[in-house]
Motif scaffolding. Sequence first.
Motif, PDB file in Angstrom:
ATOM      1  N   GLN A   1     -60.945 -29.423  59.268  1.00  0.00           N
ATOM      2  CA  GLN A   1     -60.821 -28.694  60.513  1.00  0.00           C
ATOM      3  C   GLN A   1     -60.585 -27.228  60.159  1.00  0.00           C
ATOM      4  OE1 GLN A   1     -57.635 -30.872  62.558  1.00  0.00           O
ATOM      5  NE2 GLN A   1     -59.146 -31.669  63.988  1.00  0.00           N
ATOM      6  N   LEU A   2     -61.491 -26.369  60.583  1.00  0.00           N
ATOM      7  CA  LEU A   2     -61.433 -24.959  60.218  1.00  0.00           C
ATOM      8  C   LEU A   2     -60.866 -24.124  61.349  1.00  0.00           C
ATOM      9  CD1 LEU A   2     -64.938 -24.637  58.518  1.00  0.00           C
ATOM     10  CD2 LEU A   2     -62.754 -25.177  57.445  1.00  0.00           C
ATOM     11  N   GLU A   3     -60.175 -23.060  60.949  1.00  0.00           N
ATOM     12  CA  GLU A   3     -59.704 -22.100  61.934  1.00  0.00           C
ATOM     13  C   GLU A   3     -60.882 -21.281  62.449  1.00  0.00           C
ATOM     14  OE1 GLU A   3     -56.670 -22.087  62.958  1.00  0.00           O
ATOM     15  OE2 GLU A   3     -55.867 -23.496  61.468  1.00  0.00           O
TER      16      GLU A   3
ATOM     17  N   PRO B   1     -54.444 -29.519  56.044  1.00  0.00           N
ATOM     18  CA  PRO B   1     -53.355 -30.258  55.381  1.00  0.00           C
ATOM     19  C   PRO B   1     -53.767 -31.659  54.938  1.00  0.00           C
ATOM     20  CG  PRO B   1     -52.939 -30.022  57.746  1.00  0.00           C
ATOM     21  CD  PRO B   1     -54.075 -29.109  57.412  1.00  0.00           C
ATOM     22  N   VAL B   2     -54.707 -32.282  55.662  1.00  0.00           N
ATOM     23  CA  VAL B   2     -55.184 -33.601  55.254  1.00  0.00           C
ATOM     24  C   VAL B   2     -55.961 -33.496  53.940  1.00  0.00           C
ATOM     25  CG1 VAL B   2     -56.658 -35.545  55.891  1.00  0.00           C
ATOM     26  CG2 VAL B   2     -55.251 -34.428  57.633  1.00  0.00           C
ATOM     27  N   LEU B   3     -56.701 -32.414  53.782  1.00  0.00           N
ATOM     28  CA  LEU B   3     -57.470 -32.204  52.558  1.00  0.00           C
ATOM     29  C   LEU B   3     -56.547 -32.110  51.348  1.00  0.00           C
ATOM     30  CD1 LEU B   3     -60.219 -31.737  51.279  1.00  0.00           C
ATOM     31  CD2 LEU B   3     -60.027 -29.315  51.848  1.00  0.00           C
TER      32      LEU B   3
ATOM     33  N   SER C   1     -47.739 -31.935  65.987  1.00  0.00           N
ATOM     34  CA  SER C   1     -47.101 -32.115  64.681  1.00  0.00           C
ATOM     35  C   SER C   1     -47.090 -33.587  64.274  1.00  0.00           C
ATOM     36  CB  SER C   1     -45.677 -31.567  64.703  1.00  0.00           C
ATOM     37  OG  SER C   1     -44.887 -32.235  65.682  1.00  0.00           O
ATOM     38  N   GLU C   2     -46.815 -34.469  65.225  1.00  0.00           N
ATOM     39  CA  GLU C   2     -46.829 -35.901  64.940  1.00  0.00           C
ATOM     40  C   GLU C   2     -48.225 -36.377  64.599  1.00  0.00           C
ATOM     41  OE1 GLU C   2     -45.196 -37.402  68.536  1.00  0.00           O
ATOM     42  OE2 GLU C   2     -43.139 -37.477  67.778  1.00  0.00           O
ATOM     43  N   PHE C   3     -49.215 -35.795  65.277  1.00  0.00           N
ATOM     44  CA  PHE C   3     -50.611 -36.164  65.010  1.00  0.00           C
ATOM     45  C   PHE C   3     -51.000 -35.774  63.588  1.00  0.00           C
ATOM     46  CE2 PHE C   3     -55.197 -35.038  65.264  1.00  0.00           C
ATOM     47  CZ  PHE C   3     -55.685 -36.315  65.526  1.00  0.00           C
ATOM     48  N   GLN C   4     -50.596 -34.572  63.155  1.00  0.00           N
ATOM     49  CA  GLN C   4     -50.902 -34.130  61.800  1.00  0.00           C
ATOM     50  C   GLN C   4     -50.236 -35.029  60.765  1.00  0.00           C
ATOM     51  OE1 GLN C   4     -49.985 -29.951  61.281  1.00  0.00           O
ATOM     52  NE2 GLN C   4     -52.113 -29.404  61.662  1.00  0.00           N
ATOM     53  N   GLN C   5     -48.987 -35.388  61.007  1.00  0.00           N
ATOM     54  CA  GLN C   5     -48.275 -36.257  60.073  1.00  0.00           C
ATOM     55  C   GLN C   5     -48.936 -37.635  59.998  1.00  0.00           C
ATOM     56  OE1 GLN C   5     -44.194 -36.301  61.317  1.00  0.00           O
ATOM     57  NE2 GLN C   5     -43.802 -34.192  60.688  1.00  0.00           N
ATOM     58  N   ALA C   6     -49.392 -38.124  61.163  1.00  0.00           N
ATOM     59  CA  ALA C   6     -50.063 -39.426  61.188  1.00  0.00           C
ATOM     60  C   ALA C   6     -51.367 -39.371  60.400  1.00  0.00           C
ATOM     61  CB  ALA C   6     -50.330 -39.847  62.628  1.00  0.00           C
TER      62      ALA C   6
ATOM     63  N   GLY D   1     -63.615 -38.990  60.438  1.00  0.00           N
ATOM     64  CA  GLY D   1     -63.797 -39.766  61.655  1.00  0.00           C
ATOM     65  C   GLY D   1     -62.854 -40.948  61.727  1.00  0.00           C
ATOM     66  N   TYR D   2     -62.492 -41.510  60.567  1.00  0.00           N
ATOM     67  CA  TYR D   2     -61.530 -42.611  60.542  1.00  0.00           C
ATOM     68  C   TYR D   2     -60.093 -42.105  60.675  1.00  0.00           C
ATOM     69  CZ  TYR D   2     -65.365 -45.563  58.889  1.00  0.00           C
ATOM     70  OH  TYR D   2     -66.552 -46.257  58.787  1.00  0.00           O
ATOM     71  N   LEU D   3     -59.830 -40.927  60.101  1.00  0.00           N
ATOM     72  CA  LEU D   3     -58.457 -40.425  60.072  1.00  0.00           C
ATOM     73  C   LEU D   3     -58.032 -39.788  61.382  1.00  0.00           C
ATOM     74  CD1 LEU D   3     -58.455 -38.770  56.531  1.00  0.00           C
ATOM     75  CD2 LEU D   3     -57.863 -41.121  57.158  1.00  0.00           C
ATOM     76  N   ARG D   4     -58.995 -39.332  62.179  1.00  0.00           N
ATOM     77  CA  ARG D   4     -58.661 -38.597  63.405  1.00  0.00           C
ATOM     78  C   ARG D   4     -58.848 -39.431  64.665  1.00  0.00           C
ATOM     79  NH1 ARG D   4     -62.044 -33.345  61.280  1.00  0.00           N
ATOM     80  NH2 ARG D   4     -60.574 -32.769  59.618  1.00  0.00           N
ATOM     81  N   GLY D   5     -58.676 -40.724  64.552  1.00  0.00           N
ATOM     82  CA  GLY D   5     -58.874 -41.582  65.705  1.00  0.00           C
ATOM     83  C   GLY D   5     -57.627 -41.824  66.519  1.00  0.00           C
ATOM     84  N   ALA D   6     -56.482 -41.340  66.047  1.00  0.00           N
ATOM     85  CA  ALA D   6     -55.240 -41.586  66.762  1.00  0.00           C
ATOM     86  C   ALA D   6     -55.082 -40.629  67.921  1.00  0.00           C
ATOM     87  CB  ALA D   6     -54.042 -41.450  65.817  1.00  0.00           C
ATOM     88  N   GLY D   7     -54.229 -40.961  68.857  1.00  0.00           N
ATOM     89  CA  GLY D   7     -53.974 -40.090  69.997  1.00  0.00           C
ATOM     90  C   GLY D   7     -52.644 -40.418  70.619  1.00  0.00           C
ATOM     91  N   GLY D   8     -52.285 -39.678  71.688  1.00  0.00           N
ATOM     92  CA  GLY D   8     -51.067 -39.965  72.412  1.00  0.00           C
ATOM     93  C   GLY D   8     -49.804 -39.494  71.738  1.00  0.00           C
ATOM     94  N   CYS D   9     -49.882 -38.422  70.929  1.00  0.00           N
ATOM     95  CA  CYS D   9     -48.681 -37.893  70.299  1.00  0.00           C
ATOM     96  C   CYS D   9     -48.785 -36.387  70.214  1.00  0.00           C
ATOM     97  CB  CYS D   9     -48.476 -38.502  68.907  1.00  0.00           C
ATOM     98  SG  CYS D   9     -49.896 -38.294  67.797  1.00  0.00           S
TER      99      CYS D   9
END
Length: 275
Positions: free
Chosen positions: A186-188, A201-203, A139-144, A128-136
């Motif tokens: 996040q599961l497929e 990838p975050v894991l 691929s950029e979101f995953q890297q962030a 919940g803390y790691l997935r708070g970003a937006g507006g990209c």
Amino acid sequence: MADILTVVFKTFISQTGLNTTKGFQVICPSAATSSTLMVGDRSITRSLLLLAAVTAASELGIKVLFFTQTQIQSLPPPLQNCTSNLSPDSLKKIKFCYPRTVTELLQQVACLHESTPPSLIIVDRLEGYLRGAGGCSHSEFQQAEQSCAAHVSALLHDTAAFLTQVLEQRDTSLAPCRVIASFEPQLEVGQRSGDLSAPDPVLSVLDRYFQVRCTLDRDESYGATAAGLQEVWHVYLSGTGITEAPCTEGSKEPGIALEWRLAVSHDGLMEFTLV
């Protein structure tokens, strides 16, 4: 850390599993292996984190700091049944903090050296803390996310190491400072929580910093349903932090319990059985 989780498992062990736990010991805590990542559905990980907090405060007598984004509305049923037997002083050892963003979480963790150091730091629902970003872009979101995960994990790791030194100077029985965090990957589509063939990838980033992983995989087989239980989970302990020899007792060296079965009844009660 896995030693605290093992205490939780044994505290809420099924009566039918008592005999099977003989010879298994709590994993020896050390400053080098003091962090655990609990991976699984958020519906079960928060309950286990709360069980760990109360067990650490009441059974081990240590100070606990519990970070979460949302208010704790109620305790899991197993705790509701046993809190009447707990002393108020034990529960006072747990402090809840509610940082809403990853920035607030980082700030509060960075300030821990200014107060009485906890022996256990818990972070609920790290995703919940790691997935708070937006507006990209995707691929950029995953890297962030991955960069943020590394930043948070590194700070937790360094803070725990520093607090361990402080605790050792005050009382060696209080050290090390442990960290337990929960994370829901996040599961497929069609992928189960215990299927690591295509890991988040975050894991993968988090695994570099957390020495022990506690994976919860829900059992959806007919046997689990036929037993009349609401939920059945398989609990697996893995990682570099449990490769060391366990504590010895007497002349025989006991083994490490790496797999447990968690049964949740319809009234919410939890029971662990050693597999």
